[in-house]
Design a protein around this motif. Structure first.
Motif, PDB file in Angstrom:
ATOM      1  N   THR A  59       0.852  -1.190   0.000  1.00 29.89           N
ATOM      2  CA  THR A  59       0.000   0.000   0.000  1.00 29.89           C
ATOM      3  C   THR A  59       0.892   1.246   0.000  1.00 29.89           C
ATOM      4  O   THR A  59       2.091   1.170   0.298  1.00 29.89           O
ATOM      5  CB  THR A  59      -0.906   0.040   1.246  1.00 29.89           C
ATOM      6  OG1 THR A  59      -0.076   0.136   2.401  1.00 29.89           O
ATOM      7  CG2 THR A  59      -1.807  -1.186   1.320  1.00 29.89           C
ATOM      8  N   LEU A  60       0.280   2.366  -0.332  1.00 33.80           N
ATOM      9  CA  LEU A  60       1.028   3.624  -0.341  1.00 33.80           C
ATOM     10  C   LEU A  60       1.624   3.896   1.034  1.00 33.80           C
ATOM     11  O   LEU A  60       2.768   4.336   1.149  1.00 33.80           O
ATOM     12  CB  LEU A  60       0.125   4.785  -0.772  1.00 33.80           C
ATOM     13  CG  LEU A  60       0.778   6.161  -0.808  1.00 33.80           C
ATOM     14  CD1 LEU A  60       1.943   6.176  -1.811  1.00 33.80           C
ATOM     15  CD2 LEU A  60      -0.229   7.233  -1.158  1.00 33.80           C
ATOM     16  N   LYS A  61       0.854   3.596   2.073  1.00 32.31           N
ATOM     17  CA  LYS A  61       1.335   3.804   3.446  1.00 32.31           C
ATOM     18  C   LYS A  61       2.595   2.980   3.702  1.00 32.31           C
ATOM     19  O   LYS A  61       3.559   3.472   4.294  1.00 32.31           O
ATOM     20  CB  LYS A  61       0.234   3.431   4.437  1.00 32.31           C
ATOM     21  CG  LYS A  61       0.554   3.738   5.863  1.00 32.31           C
ATOM     22  CD  LYS A  61      -0.631   3.445   6.753  1.00 32.31           C
ATOM     23  CE  LYS A  61      -0.315   3.804   8.193  1.00 32.31           C
ATOM     24  NZ  LYS A  61      -1.458   3.618   9.070  1.00 32.31           N
ATOM     25  N   GLN A  62       2.612   1.731   3.254  1.00 31.30           N
ATOM     26  CA  GLN A  62       3.785   0.867   3.440  1.00 31.30           C
ATOM     27  C   GLN A  62       4.969   1.376   2.616  1.00 31.30           C
ATOM     28  O   GLN A  62       6.118   1.351   3.076  1.00 31.30           O
ATOM     29  CB  GLN A  62       3.454  -0.573   3.040  1.00 31.30           C
ATOM     30  CG  GLN A  62       2.480  -1.256   3.969  1.00 31.30           C
ATOM     31  CD  GLN A  62       1.976  -2.578   3.404  1.00 31.30           C
ATOM     32  OE1 GLN A  62       1.835  -2.744   2.190  1.00 31.30           O
ATOM     33  NE2 GLN A  62       1.680  -3.522   4.299  1.00 31.30           N
ATOM     34  N   ILE A  63       4.698   1.833   1.399  1.00 28.14           N
ATOM     35  CA  ILE A  63       5.768   2.353   0.533  1.00 28.14           C
ATOM     36  C   ILE A  63       6.401   3.586   1.166  1.00 28.14           C
ATOM     37  O   ILE A  63       7.632   3.725   1.221  1.00 28.14           O
ATOM     38  CB  ILE A  63       5.212   2.672  -0.883  1.00 28.14           C
ATOM     39  CG1 ILE A  63       4.813   1.362  -1.578  1.00 28.14           C
ATOM     40  CG2 ILE A  63       6.232   3.446  -1.708  1.00 28.14           C
ATOM     41  CD1 ILE A  63       4.022   1.558  -2.854  1.00 28.14           C
ATOM     42  N   ILE A  64       5.562   4.486   1.674  1.00 30.59           N
ATOM     43  CA  ILE A  64       6.081   5.699   2.315  1.00 30.59           C
ATOM     44  C   ILE A  64       6.887   5.321   3.557  1.00 30.59           C
ATOM     45  O   ILE A  64       7.947   5.899   3.817  1.00 30.59           O
ATOM     46  CB  ILE A  64       4.932   6.671   2.656  1.00 30.59           C
ATOM     47  CG1 ILE A  64       4.331   7.242   1.372  1.00 30.59           C
ATOM     48  CG2 ILE A  64       5.414   7.801   3.558  1.00 30.59           C
ATOM     49  CD1 ILE A  64       3.076   8.066   1.575  1.00 30.59           C
ATOM     50  N   SER A  65       6.407   4.357   4.308  1.00 26.58           N
ATOM     51  CA  SER A  65       7.134   3.898   5.489  1.00 26.58           C
ATOM     52  C   SER A  65       8.502   3.346   5.107  1.00 26.58           C
ATOM     53  O   SER A  65       9.507   3.615   5.772  1.00 26.58           O
ATOM     54  CB  SER A  65       6.313   2.836   6.226  1.00 26.58           C
ATOM     55  OG  SER A  65       7.026   2.333   7.319  1.00 26.58           O
ATOM     56  N   ASP A  66       8.550   2.554   4.025  1.00 24.10           N
ATOM     57  CA  ASP A  66       9.833   2.023   3.541  1.00 24.10           C
ATOM     58  C   ASP A  66      10.761   3.151   3.093  1.00 24.10           C
ATOM     59  O   ASP A  66      11.969   3.122   3.372  1.00 24.10           O
ATOM     60  CB  ASP A  66       9.610   1.042   2.380  1.00 24.10           C
ATOM     61  CG  ASP A  66       8.932  -0.252   2.819  1.00 24.10           C
ATOM     62  OD1 ASP A  66       8.871  -0.511   4.039  1.00 24.10           O
ATOM     63  OD2 ASP A  66       8.457  -0.989   1.931  1.00 24.10           O
ATOM     64  N   ASP A  67      10.203   4.152   2.391  1.00 22.82           N
ATOM     65  CA  ASP A  67      11.009   5.296   1.955  1.00 22.82           C
ATOM     66  C   ASP A  67      11.521   6.078   3.165  1.00 22.82           C
ATOM     67  O   ASP A  67      12.670   6.534   3.173  1.00 22.82           O
ATOM     68  CB  ASP A  67      10.185   6.231   1.051  1.00 22.82           C
ATOM     69  CG  ASP A  67       9.826   5.576  -0.277  1.00 22.82           C
ATOM     70  OD1 ASP A  67      10.504   4.593  -0.660  1.00 22.82           O
ATOM     71  OD2 ASP A  67       8.867   6.044  -0.916  1.00 22.82           O
ATOM     72  N   PHE A  68      10.697   6.194   4.156  1.00 23.80           N
ATOM     73  CA  PHE A  68      11.078   6.873   5.395  1.00 23.80           C
ATOM     74  C   PHE A  68      12.262   6.148   6.025  1.00 23.80           C
ATOM     75  O   PHE A  68      13.236   6.767   6.457  1.00 23.80           O
ATOM     76  CB  PHE A  68       9.881   6.898   6.345  1.00 23.80           C
ATOM     77  CG  PHE A  68      10.187   7.450   7.709  1.00 23.80           C
ATOM     78  CD1 PHE A  68      10.230   8.811   7.924  1.00 23.80           C
ATOM     79  CD2 PHE A  68      10.426   6.605   8.781  1.00 23.80           C
ATOM     80  CE1 PHE A  68      10.503   9.327   9.186  1.00 23.80           C
ATOM     81  CE2 PHE A  68      10.701   7.105  10.038  1.00 23.80           C
ATOM     82  CZ  PHE A  68      10.743   8.465  10.239  1.00 23.80           C
ATOM     83  N   THR A  69      12.191   4.817   6.069  1.00 25.28           N
ATOM     84  CA  THR A  69      13.271   4.023   6.659  1.00 25.28           C
ATOM     85  C   THR A  69      14.540   4.123   5.817  1.00 25.28           C
ATOM     86  O   THR A  69      15.646   4.253   6.357  1.00 25.28           O
ATOM     87  CB  THR A  69      12.838   2.544   6.776  1.00 25.28           C
ATOM     88  OG1 THR A  69      11.636   2.482   7.549  1.00 25.28           O
ATOM     89  CG2 THR A  69      13.909   1.713   7.439  1.00 25.28           C
ATOM     90  N   ALA A  70      14.381   4.090   4.516  1.00 26.68           N
ATOM     91  CA  ALA A  70      15.549   4.113   3.625  1.00 26.68           C
ATOM     92  C   ALA A  70      16.225   5.479   3.573  1.00 26.68           C
ATOM     93  O   ALA A  70      17.456   5.573   3.637  1.00 26.68           O
ATOM     94  CB  ALA A  70      15.136   3.691   2.216  1.00 26.68           C
ATOM     95  N   LEU A  71      15.433   6.540   3.479  1.00 23.02           N
ATOM     96  CA  LEU A  71      16.005   7.882   3.307  1.00 23.02           C
ATOM     97  C   LEU A  71      16.181   8.635   4.625  1.00 23.02           C
ATOM     98  O   LEU A  71      17.052   9.497   4.723  1.00 23.02           O
ATOM     99  CB  LEU A  71      15.110   8.722   2.391  1.00 23.02           C
ATOM    100  CG  LEU A  71      14.993   8.282   0.935  1.00 23.02           C
ATOM    101  CD1 LEU A  71      13.983   9.155   0.212  1.00 23.02           C
ATOM    102  CD2 LEU A  71      16.342   8.354   0.251  1.00 23.02           C
ATOM    103  N   GLY A  72      15.334   8.342   5.581  1.00 22.32           N
ATOM    104  CA  GLY A  72      15.360   9.127   6.808  1.00 22.32           C
ATOM    105  C   GLY A  72      14.677  10.466   6.575  1.00 22.32           C
ATOM    106  O   GLY A  72      14.070  10.696   5.544  1.00 22.32           O
TER     107      GLY A  72
END
Length: 152
Positions: A59-72
C-alpha cells in the motif's frame, strides 16, 4: 505522469542527491512539502494511503514507510539543551525564592496570631473569673440583702 509516478521520481531524486524526506515542525513527514515538490495535492496521500501501488503489492502507506526508513528525514535542529535547562532552572529558582519569602511571611503571621491567641485566652480566663465573682456577689445580695466589696 500519474501522482504515484511523480512521488517515486521525487524519492529517487532525493536518493540520488543523498537528501532526506522533509519534516514539519513536529518532526513528522511534511506531506505538504512533498506534495508541493511532486506537483500534486497533499490530500492525495491520505486519500490513497490504503491503495496498492507498484508490483510489490504494498500500500502507499507501506511504501512511504519504507522510503522513510531508507532515506530518513531532515531533523529540525534541536535547541541547545543546556541553555533550555539553564533557563528552566533560573525560572524555578526565582519561583522557589518567591515561595520562600511568602512562606516566611506566613510563618511570621502565624506566630503573631499564636501570641495574640494566648493573650486572648489569658484575658478570657480573667474575665470569666471576674464574671464568676460578680455572679457570687449578686447571689449573696439577693439571698442576704448584704453587699460586699470583694476588691480590697
Amino acid at each position: 505522469m500519474k501522482p504515484f509516478e511523480r512521488y517515486r521520481d521525487y524519492v529517487a531524486g532525493l536518493e540520488r542527491e543523498g537528501k532526506t524526506l522533509p519534516t514539519n515542525q513536529f518532526g513528522d513527514l511534511n506531506f505538504t512539502q512533498i506534495a508541493s515538490d511532486c506537483g500534486m495535492r497533499r490530500q492525495w496521500f491520505s486519500e490513497n494511503s490504503g491503495k496498492v501501488f507498484g508490483s510489490d503489492g504494498k500500500t502507499l502507506k507501506q511504501i512511504i514507510s519504507d522510503d522513510f526508513t531508507a532515506l530518513g528525514t531532515d531533523k529540525i535542529q534541536p535547541k541547545d539543551v543546556s541553555e533550555t535547562l539553564a533557563k528552566r532552572s533560573e525560572a524555578k529558582s526565582k519561583e522557589v525564592n518567591r515561595l520562600r519569602k511568602t512562606l516566611n511571611l506566613k510563618l511570621n503571621e502565624i506566630e503573631a496570631l499564636r501570641e495574640e491567641n494566648e493573650q486572648l485566652k489569658a484575658e478570657n480566663r480573667l474575665l470569666k473569673a471576674k464574671c464568676g465573682e460578680e455572679e457570687d456577689r449578686i447571689e449573696l445580695l439577693r439571698d442576704t440583702g448584704r453587699s460586699f466589696n470583694w476588691n480590697v
